[in-house]
Every structure is written in C-alpha cells, then in structure tokens.
Scaffold this motif. Structure first.
Motif, mmCIF file in Angstrom:
data_model
loop_
_atom_site.group_PDB
_atom_site.id
_atom_site.type_symbol
_atom_site.label_atom_id
_atom_site.label_comp_id
_atom_site.label_asym_id
_atom_site.label_seq_id
_atom_site.Cartn_x
_atom_site.Cartn_y
_atom_site.Cartn_z
ATOM 1 N N GLY A 23 98.479 49.357 12.869
ATOM 2 C CA GLY A 23 97.812 48.070 13.024
ATOM 3 C C GLY A 23 98.596 47.159 13.944
ATOM 4 O O GLY A 23 99.208 47.588 14.921
ATOM 5 N N LYS A 24 98.618 45.889 13.574
ATOM 6 C CA LYS A 24 99.202 44.849 14.421
ATOM 7 C C LYS A 24 100.665 45.074 14.780
ATOM 8 O O LYS A 24 101.138 44.523 15.757
ATOM 9 C CB LYS A 24 99.067 43.491 13.737
ATOM 10 N N VAL A 25 101.373 45.889 14.005
ATOM 11 C CA VAL A 25 102.801 46.069 14.271
ATOM 12 C C VAL A 25 103.045 46.601 15.683
ATOM 13 O O VAL A 25 104.014 46.235 16.327
ATOM 14 C CB VAL A 25 103.462 46.981 13.207
ATOM 15 N N ILE A 26 102.158 47.437 16.178
ATOM 16 C CA ILE A 26 102.386 47.978 17.517
ATOM 17 C C ILE A 26 102.135 46.941 18.601
ATOM 18 O O ILE A 26 102.460 47.159 19.756
ATOM 19 C CB ILE A 26 101.553 49.251 17.794
ATOM 20 N N GLY A 27 101.597 45.792 18.204
ATOM 21 C CA GLY A 27 101.389 44.681 19.125
ATOM 22 C C GLY A 27 102.267 43.495 18.775
ATOM 23 O O GLY A 27 101.951 42.366 19.138
ATOM 24 N N GLY A 28 103.355 43.736 18.044
ATOM 25 C CA GLY A 28 104.247 42.646 17.680
ATOM 26 C C GLY A 28 103.550 41.581 16.859
ATOM 27 O O GLY A 28 103.906 40.407 16.902
ATOM 28 N N GLY A 29 102.537 41.966 16.088
ATOM 29 C CA GLY A 29 101.790 41.037 15.254
ATOM 30 C C GLY A 29 100.496 40.555 15.880
ATOM 31 O O GLY A 29 99.694 39.891 15.227
ATOM 32 N N LEU A 30 100.273 40.868 17.135
ATOM 33 C CA LEU A 30 99.031 40.472 17.808
ATOM 34 C C LEU A 30 97.935 41.500 17.513
ATOM 35 O O LEU A 30 98.217 42.631 17.127
ATOM 36 C CB LEU A 30 99.272 40.353 19.310
ATOM 37 N N PRO A 31 96.668 41.116 17.706
ATOM 38 C CA PRO A 31 95.570 42.020 17.336
ATOM 39 C C PRO A 31 95.479 43.248 18.238
ATOM 40 O O PRO A 31 95.191 43.138 19.427
ATOM 41 C CB PRO A 31 94.320 41.138 17.459
ATOM 42 N N VAL A 32 95.755 44.384 17.651
ATOM 43 C CA VAL A 32 95.638 45.662 18.335
ATOM 44 C C VAL A 32 95.752 46.750 17.270
ATOM 45 O O VAL A 32 96.231 46.491 16.168
ATOM 46 C CB VAL A 32 96.728 45.837 19.435
ATOM 47 N N GLY A 33 95.313 47.910 17.561
ATOM 48 C CA GLY A 33 95.449 49.041 16.662
ATOM 49 C C GLY A 33 95.496 50.321 17.473
ATOM 50 O O GLY A 33 95.137 50.337 18.652
ATOM 51 N N ALA A 34 95.987 51.362 16.852
ATOM 52 C CA ALA A 34 96.049 52.658 17.528
ATOM 53 C C ALA A 34 96.004 53.761 16.479
ATOM 54 O O ALA A 34 96.284 53.523 15.304
ATOM 55 C CB ALA A 34 97.324 52.778 18.351
ATOM 56 N N TYR A 35 95.633 54.927 16.918
ATOM 57 C CA TYR A 35 95.647 56.082 16.033
ATOM 58 C C TYR A 35 96.040 57.305 16.855
ATOM 59 O O TYR A 35 95.932 57.333 18.076
ATOM 60 C CB TYR A 35 94.287 56.291 15.357
ATOM 61 N N GLY A 36 96.514 58.284 16.158
ATOM 62 C CA GLY A 36 96.867 59.554 16.787
ATOM 63 C C GLY A 36 96.862 60.626 15.719
ATOM 64 O O GLY A 36 96.934 60.319 14.526
ATOM 65 N N GLY A 37 96.777 61.859 16.134
ATOM 66 C CA GLY A 37 96.739 62.909 15.134
ATOM 67 C C GLY A 37 96.875 64.286 15.742
ATOM 68 O O GLY A 37 97.263 64.440 16.905
#
Length: 184
Positions: A23-37
């Motif tokens: 979640g936001k952690v990858i954006g330093g608290g800003l709105p963003v998300g990511a996934y991988g698998g």
C-alpha cells in the motif's frame, strides 16, 4: 508493508506468498499501491495476459520519490532495532501503569506495531479479543486524546511507532496513560 522488517511480514515469518500487495508505504505514505507475485499469476496481467490493470496514480513521480526515500531510510543499519526498542518501551510502560492502577490490561507488539486490550489476557485470537472491555478502551482512548495522545481508536486496530518518535514522546505517552488510568 515494511512495518516489521525490510522484507515485510513475509520475510520476517519466512513465507513465500503467491501474491504480495503493498500500500502507501511504497509511496512514503502517499496514495499508491503495487502488487507482484509468481510468474504464472503475473503473466495473467496485460500485456502478457487477459487481465487489464491501471491506476490513476500509477508511477506518480512524487509518490515514487517519497517511497524510494522511505526505503532508503529503512535500509539503514539499526532502524528496525530502534523501532522495536521504542515500541517495547511504550508497551511495557503502558501495561505497567495500567496494572499499577488496578486495571486488567494486556498488550503486545511486533517491531513498530502495537496494541492494548482491557482484559487479563493473553489475547491470541479474535475470540480472546472479544472478551475485552471495549467500553473501557473507548474511555481510555478519549481521555488520551484529551492529553494530546492519538492512539488507534479501537482495540481491534494496531498502533504504529515511527522513526520520528523519540524516547521523550514515549515517556510523555506513558505519563499521560498513567494519569488516565487513575481517572477511569
């Protein structure tokens, strides 16, 4: 996220997930998300596969810069040890103050995450947590707010320590909790 280790909970617990979400952690608290698998799952996403995915803020330069800086800070030696030390100090101090005032209270932490329950404890699952005095928790939370301490508003939510917190912050929080425990 990265709250309990640089590799997330999956690294801490030695788990290899099918899919990881951030979640936001990858954006330093800003709105963003990511996934991988796993490759077979990720190959289902366009352009390789039939599932289309897009996002309004995908790759936002501000969020990506903030996320890179956050990861840089977290990768420095001793950061997680400091989070753990401060969190354990907070939890021990609050529990000691509550018990000294005659309250049934338990709690725990993992790295920079913590929580409290108004019951004898321990709380190991949801059934245990449901036995807690949620009315007392609500009173405690409101009284802590009156003293300038913002904690998670429900016993079912985690509190979070940050690297911006200091020993003085923790001591002030314990002092506020001590005063509140005497009132409720």
């Amino acid at each position: 996220g990265f709250r309990i280790s640089y590799g997330g909970a999956q690294a801490h617990f030695g788990i290899t997930p099918d899919v990881t979400t951030m979640g936001k952690v990858i954006g330093g608290g800003l709105p963003v998300g990511a996934y991988g698998g796993r490759r077979d799952i990720m190959e289902m996403v366009a352009p390789a596969g039939p599932m289309y995915q897009a996002g309004t803020l995908s790759g936002n330069p501000l969020a990506m810069t903030a996320g890179i800086k956050t990861l840089e800070i977290l990768s420095r030696p001793g950061q997680y040890e400091e989070l753990d030390r401060l969190t354990k100090k907070l939890v021990a101090g609050v529990l000691e103050a509550g018990k000294a005032a005659g309250h049934d209270i338990c709690g725990g932490s993992i790295s920079g995450m913590f929580g409290f329950f108004f019951c004898e404890g321990p709380v190991n699952n949801f059934q245990d947590a449901k036995q807690s005095d949620t009315d007392k928790f609500a009173k405690w939370h409101r009284k802590m707010l009156e003293r300038g301490v913002y904690l998670a508003p429900s016993q079912y939510e985690a509190g979070f320590m940050s690297l911006a917190h200091t020993d003085a912050d923790v001591e002030a929080t314990i002092a506020a909790a001590t005063a509140v425990f005497a009132e409720i």
